[in-house]
Design a protein around this motif. Sequence first.
Motif, PDB file in Angstrom:
ATOM      1  N   ASP A 172       0.825  -1.208   0.000  1.00  9.02           N
ATOM      2  CA  ASP A 172       0.000   0.000   0.000  1.00  9.02           C
ATOM      3  C   ASP A 172       0.863   1.263   0.000  1.00  9.02           C
ATOM      4  OD1 ASP A 172       0.876  -0.593   2.611  1.00  9.02           O
ATOM      5  OD2 ASP A 172      -0.821   0.447   3.537  1.00  9.02           O
ATOM      6  N   ARG A 175       2.105   1.802  -3.600  1.00 11.86           N
ATOM      7  CA  ARG A 175       1.074   2.459  -4.406  1.00 11.86           C
ATOM      8  C   ARG A 175       1.008   3.949  -4.083  1.00 11.86           C
ATOM      9  NH1 ARG A 175      -1.418  -2.726  -4.197  1.00 11.86           N
ATOM     10  NH2 ARG A 175      -2.035  -2.395  -2.041  1.00 11.86           N
ATOM     11  N   ALA A 176       1.068   4.272  -2.788  1.00 14.10           N
ATOM     12  CA  ALA A 176       1.001   5.684  -2.382  1.00 14.10           C
ATOM     13  C   ALA A 176       2.199   6.459  -2.922  1.00 14.10           C
ATOM     14  CB  ALA A 176       0.941   5.787  -0.862  1.00 14.10           C
ATOM     15  N   LEU A 178       4.036   5.766  -5.636  1.00 12.59           N
ATOM     16  CA  LEU A 178       3.922   5.916  -7.087  1.00 12.59           C
ATOM     17  C   LEU A 178       2.875   6.969  -7.453  1.00 12.59           C
ATOM     18  CD1 LEU A 178       4.231   2.189  -8.197  1.00 12.59           C
ATOM     19  CD2 LEU A 178       5.890   4.020  -8.601  1.00 12.59           C
ATOM     20  N   ARG A 179       1.774   7.013  -6.704  1.00 19.30           N
ATOM     21  CA  ARG A 179       0.775   8.052  -6.945  1.00 19.30           C
ATOM     22  C   ARG A 179       1.345   9.439  -6.648  1.00 19.30           C
ATOM     23  NH1 ARG A 179      -2.996   4.506  -3.745  1.00 19.30           N
ATOM     24  NH2 ARG A 179      -4.047   3.158  -5.265  1.00 19.30           N
ATOM     25  N   ARG A 182       3.694  10.528  -9.313  1.00 21.35           N
ATOM     26  CA  ARG A 182       2.953  10.956 -10.496  1.00 21.35           C
ATOM     27  C   ARG A 182       2.442  12.381 -10.305  1.00 21.35           C
ATOM     28  NH1 ARG A 182      -1.636  11.857 -12.921  1.00 21.35           N
ATOM     29  NH2 ARG A 182      -2.189  10.902 -14.942  1.00 21.35           N
ATOM     30  N   LEU A 295       0.619  -3.406 -10.021  1.00 21.31           N
ATOM     31  CA  LEU A 295       0.858  -2.354  -9.035  1.00 21.31           C
ATOM     32  C   LEU A 295       0.961  -0.994  -9.706  1.00 21.31           C
ATOM     33  CD1 LEU A 295       1.664  -1.673  -6.003  1.00 21.31           C
ATOM     34  CD2 LEU A 295       4.023  -1.842  -6.800  1.00 21.31           C
ATOM     35  N   GLU A 298      -2.437   0.287 -10.844  1.00 19.54           N
ATOM     36  CA  GLU A 298      -3.265   0.747  -9.728  1.00 19.54           C
ATOM     37  C   GLU A 298      -2.817   2.105  -9.199  1.00 19.54           C
ATOM     38  OE1 GLU A 298      -3.845  -3.872  -8.168  1.00 19.54           O
ATOM     39  OE2 GLU A 298      -2.595  -2.449  -7.050  1.00 19.54           O
ATOM     40  N   SER A 299      -1.622   2.532  -9.615  1.00 22.03           N
ATOM     41  CA  SER A 299      -1.012   3.741  -9.064  1.00 22.03           C
ATOM     42  C   SER A 299      -0.945   4.887 -10.063  1.00 22.03           C
ATOM     43  CB  SER A 299       0.407   3.417  -8.572  1.00 22.03           C
ATOM     44  OG  SER A 299       0.405   2.293  -7.713  1.00 22.03           O
ATOM     45  N   TRP A 301       0.035   4.662 -13.418  1.00 20.66           N
ATOM     46  CA  TRP A 301       1.096   4.537 -14.412  1.00 20.66           C
ATOM     47  C   TRP A 301       0.805   3.371 -15.346  1.00 20.66           C
ATOM     48  CZ3 TRP A 301       5.008   8.096 -14.569  1.00 20.66           C
ATOM     49  CH2 TRP A 301       5.246   8.850 -13.405  1.00 20.66           C
TER      50      TRP A 301
END
Length: 323
Positions: A172, A175-176, A178-179, A182, A295, A298-299, A301
């Motif tokens: 998790d 994911r955070a 990578l977000r 971005r 992954l 979901e993030s 990308w």
Amino acid sequence: MNVHAAALAQTYQFDEQTSAFAGDVIGNLSQFPKRLSPKYFYDAAGSELFEQITVLPEYYPTRTELGILRGHGDEIAAIIPKGAALVEFGAGATTKVRLLLERCDFSAYVPVDISGDFLSAQAGALRKDFPDLGVYPVAADFTAPFALPAEIEGMPTVGFFPGSTLGNFEPDEARAFLRSARDILGNGAQMIIGVDLEKNERVLYDAYNDAAGVTAKFNLNVLVRINRELGGNFDVSAFMHRSVYNRERHRIEMHLISKKAQSVRILGRNFSFRPGESIHTESSYKYSLDRFTALAGESGWSVRESWTDRDRMFSVHALVASD
């Protein structure tokens, strides 16, 4: 700054960075099981020890990733916009980024790292070797939002996150991150990222339990840092390094194990340890190509290209921010 960190800063007259370190240490050692964040490995001594780790015979990630970057450098350069700004999350030694700077037409380089002194030294060396490149270091925790330098406004942005550091995050958290990356890089951004792959468990064990004991020194150094910066009284010799592979969670775990019953005092707080009790200092998740692709999706990308070495030990991916 969180409330606990703010209170510590006021009480002990810490700067913001040391206060955050103190708040995390007190909070994480108050949990059960105890843990410490791996981002605090990288003071000046820890950064130097990690560079020693990267050239150990057992430690495959660095030389394998370098091989991929060298072997596919022209392919990577072909998809990078000319005149882009390269933003490296968690910049350390410049060996890998130099491969990109030599092959690609970048106008600016933005190294981001929590270790300001190490960052400044590396940035200075790059300015000397790449006199036409704008180098704008940012001393910040790259896992949290930060502002890009005004000097790169309007340039296409390319993130760089080598070294399989993504594996140090829980899924998790990955994911955070990578977000967040971005959002920081903006619409249309690209990212070059290194990801360690699942493999034979013995190879993994040896990589994190080297015969020379450098990884053990690296792990134990976080206690030395707590003693120096936060006035702790850890008896470092009373702890031992241990790395194990957790098959169910696809990760290597690094721990510091208490050799005896003992009590440690940090900033007026006592922390008791039982014999054999662990401080979990790092996880290093290993991915399959399919799991990483999921992954990334979901993030925010999309995976544009992926490259691996011949033995599929390691992977490098070119990501594009999804619309």
